[in-house]
Design a protein around this motif. Structure first.
Motif, PDB file in Angstrom:
ATOM      1  N   ALA A   1      74.776  49.759  32.311  1.00 37.32           N
ATOM      2  CA  ALA A   1      74.472  50.704  31.236  1.00 37.32           C
ATOM      3  C   ALA A   1      73.071  50.536  30.681  1.00 37.32           C
ATOM      4  CB  ALA A   1      75.499  50.553  30.112  1.00 37.32           C
ATOM      5  N   SER A   2      72.623  49.289  30.515  1.00 39.87           N
ATOM      6  CA  SER A   2      71.327  49.049  29.892  1.00 39.87           C
ATOM      7  C   SER A   2      70.193  49.596  30.744  1.00 39.87           C
ATOM      8  CB  SER A   2      71.129  47.548  29.656  1.00 39.87           C
ATOM      9  OG  SER A   2      72.097  47.048  28.775  1.00 39.87           O
ATOM     10  N   THR A   3      70.210  49.278  32.030  1.00 40.87           N
ATOM     11  CA  THR A   3      69.168  49.774  32.926  1.00 40.87           C
ATOM     12  C   THR A   3      69.214  51.288  33.026  1.00 40.87           C
ATOM     13  OG1 THR A   3      69.212  47.740  34.220  1.00 40.87           O
ATOM     14  CG2 THR A   3      68.257  49.676  35.271  1.00 40.87           C
ATOM     15  N   ALA A   4      70.411  51.839  33.145  1.00 41.64           N
ATOM     16  CA  ALA A   4      70.556  53.290  33.239  1.00 41.64           C
ATOM     17  C   ALA A   4      70.037  53.970  31.977  1.00 41.64           C
ATOM     18  CB  ALA A   4      72.010  53.657  33.477  1.00 41.64           C
ATOM     19  N   ALA A   5      70.265  53.358  30.815  1.00 39.36           N
ATOM     20  CA  ALA A   5      69.783  53.934  29.565  1.00 39.36           C
ATOM     21  C   ALA A   5      68.266  53.953  29.526  1.00 39.36           C
ATOM     22  CB  ALA A   5      70.335  53.140  28.382  1.00 39.36           C
ATOM     23  N   ILE A   6      67.650  52.876  29.993  1.00 43.80           N
ATOM     24  CA  ILE A   6      66.187  52.831  30.021  1.00 43.80           C
ATOM     25  C   ILE A   6      65.638  53.881  30.979  1.00 43.80           C
ATOM     26  CG2 ILE A   6      64.206  51.406  30.667  1.00 43.80           C
ATOM     27  CD1 ILE A   6      65.778  48.986  29.653  1.00 43.80           C
ATOM     28  N   VAL A   7      66.273  54.022  32.133  1.00 39.39           N
ATOM     29  CA  VAL A   7      65.841  55.038  33.093  1.00 39.39           C
ATOM     30  C   VAL A   7      65.989  56.434  32.482  1.00 39.39           C
ATOM     31  CG1 VAL A   7      66.322  56.097  35.337  1.00 39.39           C
ATOM     32  CG2 VAL A   7      66.369  53.609  35.104  1.00 39.39           C
ATOM     33  N   SER A   8      66.999  56.619  31.634  1.00 38.13           N
ATOM     34  CA  SER A   8      67.233  57.938  31.048  1.00 38.13           C
ATOM     35  C   SER A   8      66.135  58.347  30.082  1.00 38.13           C
ATOM     36  CB  SER A   8      68.584  57.965  30.309  1.00 38.13           C
ATOM     37  OG  SER A   8      68.534  57.248  29.093  1.00 38.13           O
ATOM     38  N   TYR A   9      65.255  57.396  29.705  1.00 36.35           N
ATOM     39  CA  TYR A   9      64.125  57.769  28.856  1.00 36.35           C
ATOM     40  C   TYR A   9      63.193  58.731  29.578  1.00 36.35           C
ATOM     41  CZ  TYR A   9      65.583  53.563  26.304  1.00 36.35           C
ATOM     42  OH  TYR A   9      66.309  52.610  25.637  1.00 36.35           O
ATOM     43  N   ALA A  10      63.389  58.905  30.878  1.00 36.54           N
ATOM     44  CA  ALA A  10      62.602  59.886  31.630  1.00 36.54           C
ATOM     45  C   ALA A  10      62.982  61.307  31.253  1.00 36.54           C
ATOM     46  CB  ALA A  10      62.799  59.669  33.129  1.00 36.54           C
ATOM     47  N   GLU A  11      64.126  61.505  30.615  1.00 37.84           N
ATOM     48  CA  GLU A  11      64.571  62.857  30.271  1.00 37.84           C
ATOM     49  C   GLU A  11      63.539  63.628  29.446  1.00 37.84           C
ATOM     50  OE1 GLU A  11      68.413  62.856  28.483  1.00 37.84           O
ATOM     51  OE2 GLU A  11      69.234  61.455  29.946  1.00 37.84           O
ATOM     52  N   PRO A  12      63.134  63.114  28.267  1.00 37.89           N
ATOM     53  CA  PRO A  12      62.140  63.876  27.501  1.00 37.89           C
ATOM     54  C   PRO A  12      60.810  63.991  28.231  1.00 37.89           C
ATOM     55  CG  PRO A  12      62.510  61.719  26.514  1.00 37.89           C
ATOM     56  CD  PRO A  12      63.571  61.907  27.545  1.00 37.89           C
ATOM     57  N   ALA A  13      60.471  62.995  29.053  1.00 43.25           N
ATOM     58  CA  ALA A  13      59.231  63.085  29.827  1.00 43.25           C
ATOM     59  C   ALA A  13      59.294  64.240  30.816  1.00 43.25           C
ATOM     60  CB  ALA A  13      58.977  61.772  30.557  1.00 43.25           C
ATOM     61  N   VAL A  14      60.455  64.422  31.451  1.00 44.71           N
ATOM     62  CA  VAL A  14      60.634  65.541  32.380  1.00 44.71           C
ATOM     63  C   VAL A  14      60.536  66.867  31.628  1.00 44.71           C
ATOM     64  CG1 VAL A  14      62.293  66.710  33.883  1.00 44.71           C
ATOM     65  CG2 VAL A  14      61.989  64.236  34.052  1.00 44.71           C
ATOM     66  N   THR A  15      61.127  66.933  30.446  1.00 43.85           N
ATOM     67  CA  THR A  15      61.054  68.157  29.653  1.00 43.85           C
ATOM     68  C   THR A  15      59.622  68.475  29.262  1.00 43.85           C
ATOM     69  OG1 THR A  15      63.267  67.760  28.757  1.00 43.85           O
ATOM     70  CG2 THR A  15      61.878  69.323  27.579  1.00 43.85           C
ATOM     71  N   VAL A  16      58.900  67.456  28.789  1.00 46.31           N
ATOM     72  CA  VAL A  16      57.505  67.662  28.394  1.00 46.31           C
ATOM     73  C   VAL A  16      56.676  68.139  29.587  1.00 46.31           C
ATOM     74  CG1 VAL A  16      55.399  66.511  27.605  1.00 46.31           C
ATOM     75  CG2 VAL A  16      57.578  66.019  26.484  1.00 46.31           C
ATOM     76  N   ALA A  17      56.860  67.485  30.734  1.00 45.93           N
ATOM     77  CA  ALA A  17      56.070  67.831  31.915  1.00 45.93           C
ATOM     78  C   ALA A  17      56.438  69.215  32.456  1.00 45.93           C
ATOM     79  CB  ALA A  17      56.274  66.772  32.999  1.00 45.93           C
ATOM     80  N   SER A  18      57.748  69.517  32.523  1.00 39.13           N
ATOM     81  CA  SER A  18      58.171  70.792  33.104  1.00 39.13           C
ATOM     82  C   SER A  18      57.785  71.974  32.222  1.00 39.13           C
ATOM     83  CB  SER A  18      59.680  70.783  33.352  1.00 39.13           C
ATOM     84  OG  SER A  18      60.402  70.584  32.145  1.00 39.13           O
ATOM     85  N   THR A  19      57.925  71.841  30.911  1.00 44.35           N
ATOM     86  CA  THR A  19      57.551  72.950  30.033  1.00 44.35           C
ATOM     87  C   THR A  19      56.034  73.124  29.980  1.00 44.35           C
ATOM     88  OG1 THR A  19      57.693  71.448  28.118  1.00 44.35           O
ATOM     89  CG2 THR A  19      59.617  72.817  28.591  1.00 44.35           C
ATOM     90  N   ALA A  20      55.298  72.031  30.148  1.00 41.92           N
ATOM     91  CA  ALA A  20      53.839  72.142  30.214  1.00 41.92           C
ATOM     92  C   ALA A  20      53.417  72.864  31.486  1.00 41.92           C
ATOM     93  CB  ALA A  20      53.198  70.758  30.158  1.00 41.92           C
ATOM     94  N   LEU A  21      54.094  72.552  32.588  1.00 39.39           N
ATOM     95  CA  LEU A  21      53.751  73.162  33.869  1.00 39.39           C
ATOM     96  C   LEU A  21      54.137  74.635  33.919  1.00 39.39           C
ATOM     97  CD1 LEU A  21      52.743  72.740  36.799  1.00 39.39           C
ATOM     98  CD2 LEU A  21      55.098  72.147  37.412  1.00 39.39           C
ATOM     99  N   VAL A  22      55.323  74.958  33.413  1.00 34.98           N
ATOM    100  CA  VAL A  22      55.832  76.325  33.535  1.00 34.98           C
ATOM    101  C   VAL A  22      55.307  77.238  32.429  1.00 34.98           C
ATOM    102  CG1 VAL A  22      57.925  77.738  33.573  1.00 34.98           C
ATOM    103  CG2 VAL A  22      57.908  75.501  34.687  1.00 34.98           C
ATOM    104  N   TYR A  23      55.248  76.732  31.194  1.00 32.57           N
ATOM    105  CA  TYR A  23      54.900  77.580  30.057  1.00 32.57           C
ATOM    106  C   TYR A  23      53.565  77.231  29.409  1.00 32.57           C
ATOM    107  CZ  TYR A  23      59.888  78.417  30.578  1.00 32.57           C
ATOM    108  OH  TYR A  23      61.115  78.709  31.098  1.00 32.57           O
ATOM    109  N   GLY A  24      52.928  76.183  29.878  1.00 31.79           N
ATOM    110  CA  GLY A  24      51.664  75.778  29.283  1.00 31.79           C
ATOM    111  C   GLY A  24      51.809  75.126  27.924  1.00 31.79           C
ATOM    112  N   GLU A  25      53.020  74.637  27.610  1.00 26.24           N
ATOM    113  CA  GLU A  25      53.210  73.958  26.327  1.00 26.24           C
ATOM    114  C   GLU A  25      52.444  72.639  26.313  1.00 26.24           C
ATOM    115  OE1 GLU A  25      57.793  75.585  25.575  1.00 26.24           O
ATOM    116  OE2 GLU A  25      57.352  73.438  25.578  1.00 26.24           O
ATOM    117  N   ARG A  26      51.829  72.336  25.199  1.00 25.78           N
ATOM    118  CA  ARG A  26      51.077  71.100  25.075  1.00 25.78           C
ATOM    119  C   ARG A  26      51.374  70.440  23.731  1.00 25.78           C
ATOM    120  NH1 ARG A  26      50.450  72.340  29.576  1.00 25.78           N
ATOM    121  NH2 ARG A  26      48.587  72.319  30.895  1.00 25.78           N
ATOM    122  N   LEU A  27      51.630  69.155  23.755  1.00 24.18           N
ATOM    123  CA  LEU A  27      51.776  68.401  22.515  1.00 24.18           C
ATOM    124  C   LEU A  27      50.394  68.060  21.972  1.00 24.18           C
ATOM    125  CD1 LEU A  27      54.599  65.872  23.490  1.00 24.18           C
ATOM    126  CD2 LEU A  27      54.824  67.746  21.856  1.00 24.18           C
ATOM    127  N   ALA A  28      50.240  68.165  20.656  1.00 15.00           N
ATOM    128  CA  ALA A  28      49.012  67.695  20.023  1.00 15.00           C
ATOM    129  C   ALA A  28      48.950  66.180  20.150  1.00 15.00           C
ATOM    130  CB  ALA A  28      48.992  68.118  18.557  1.00 15.00           C
TER     131      ALA A  28
END
Length: 351
Positions: free
Chosen positions: A262-289
């Motif tokens: 569970a612990s390792t899997a939870a740490i790996v799951s931190y990629a979730e928001p990173a995937v969202t940030v990257a995919s929305t930036a690529l598809v919609y041009g969203e950028r975080l300040a």
């Protein structure tokens, strides 16, 4: 590298064993890959949802179809596995988790995606681990210490940084919905943590998805808010959301956790928001300040601090992740697969 033979075997084991049976500790890289696939699937939910909205679908309609399709897939899996069915209070709790808990959480999160950038919504949602800790402390299940206090302070600071540069006009409602989704999901996990240890995790997922679909359908019909896609491709995007951001990620997460713990899997799951940030930036041009990017990093640091004792996000959930222990996993470094609290995560992480 693992390879599949003509007889349906993977490295000498039936392929079905990879997803439905405990796996050997030596298959760590495969387990990590499965967890990454799960994180990527959950992270892509923002893109699938936004495309569905652009096709004219309403939030509740999209979620109803999403959960209904995912439920059908889970029930097919349950029919094959034939686990013991829960009864009485346990069944009512599972139904409530789906009909109330997850229906509300998904409505809040995907409602926020219709109002604010997916990257901001995903990072705000990831404040739920510290909220779980706060609930556990309030219930007397945990006590405040320096580590938890530091994590909570980081979480508050991260949210302030995320919102410090301001949001576009009319987006305040989306921010409120994203934070409401985080709070609702924290409550969902807290309740699910009390489910019996011997529940089949795939069966729990089936019940949760079914209950959520029925609840959302009834609300949509009774309020006149049923709004199917105006364009045919809206159904395609909804189907992708159901399969690749719900069913497949849950299966991969459960299988991966049985290997890496569970612990390792939870740490790996931190990629979730990173995937969202990257995919929305690529598809919609969203950028975080820059300040928002820093705030997102601080939020994830808070989660890392809470997982520093191999409990994610807190000792209250360590017990959840260690339910349904599998006797075949005897290596002391490998944790048993997760509890119903994790299994019911039909699109959780990022919705």
């Amino acid at each position: 590298m693992a390879s599949a033979g003509k007889q349906g075997y993977l490295d000498g084991l039936p392929i079905s064993t990879v997803f439905l049976m405990p796996m050997a500790p030596s298959r760590t890289s495969l387990g990590t890959t499965l967890c990454l696939i799960s994180a990527a699937g959950f992270g892509m939910s923002a893109v699938f949802a936004k495309e569905t909205y652009q096709a004219g679908a309403g939030v509740q309609t999209m979620l109803t179809v999403r959960f209904a399709l995912a439920a059908l897939l889970f029930w097919a899996l349950v029919a094959w596995r034939r686990p013991a069915f829960p009864a009485g209070r346990t069944l009512l709790t599972c139904v409530g988790l789906g009909a109330v808990g997850y229906a509300c959480q998904a409505t809040f999160y995907f409602g926020s995606l219709a109002r604010i950038d997916g990257s901001l919504a995903a990072l705000l949602l990831y404040t739920f681990p510290p909220i779980v800790t706060v609930i556990a402390i309030a219930l007397g299940r945990e006590s405040m210490d320096r580590r938890r206090l530091t994590a909570l302070a980081c979480s508050v600071l991260g949210v302030l940084l995320l919102l410090g540069s301001g949001v576009r006009p009319g987006a305040a409602g989306g921010v409120a919905l994203a934070l409401a989704a985080a709070c609702t999901y924290a409550l969902y996990l807290t309740v699910a943590n009390g489910l019996p240890e011997d529940l089949d995790l795939y069966l729990v997922s089936a019940i949760v998805c079914t209950s959520a679909a029925v609840s959302l359908a009834l609300i949509s019909v009774s309020t006149g808010s049923w709004q199917p896609p105006a364009q045919p491709d809206g159904w395609l995007w909804t189907g992708l959301l159901a399969v690749f951001s719900t069913f497949v990620p849950i299966i991969c997460m459960l299988a991966g956790m049985r290997v890496v713990g569970a612990s390792t899997a939870a740490i790996v799951s931190y990629a979730e928001p990173a995937v969202t940030v990257a995919s929305t930036a690529l598809v919609y041009g969203e950028r975080l300040a820059p300040t928002q990017f820093l705030g997102g990093a601080v939020v994830l640091v808070a989660v890392l601090i809470l997982s520093s004792d191999r409990a994610w996000p807190s000792p209250a959930l360590r017990r959840a992740f260690r339910r349904n222990a599998t006797p075949a996993l005897t290596d002391e470094h490998v944790e048993p697969h997760p509890s119903p609290a994790v299994a019911g995560r039909a699109g959780a992480g990022n919705g």
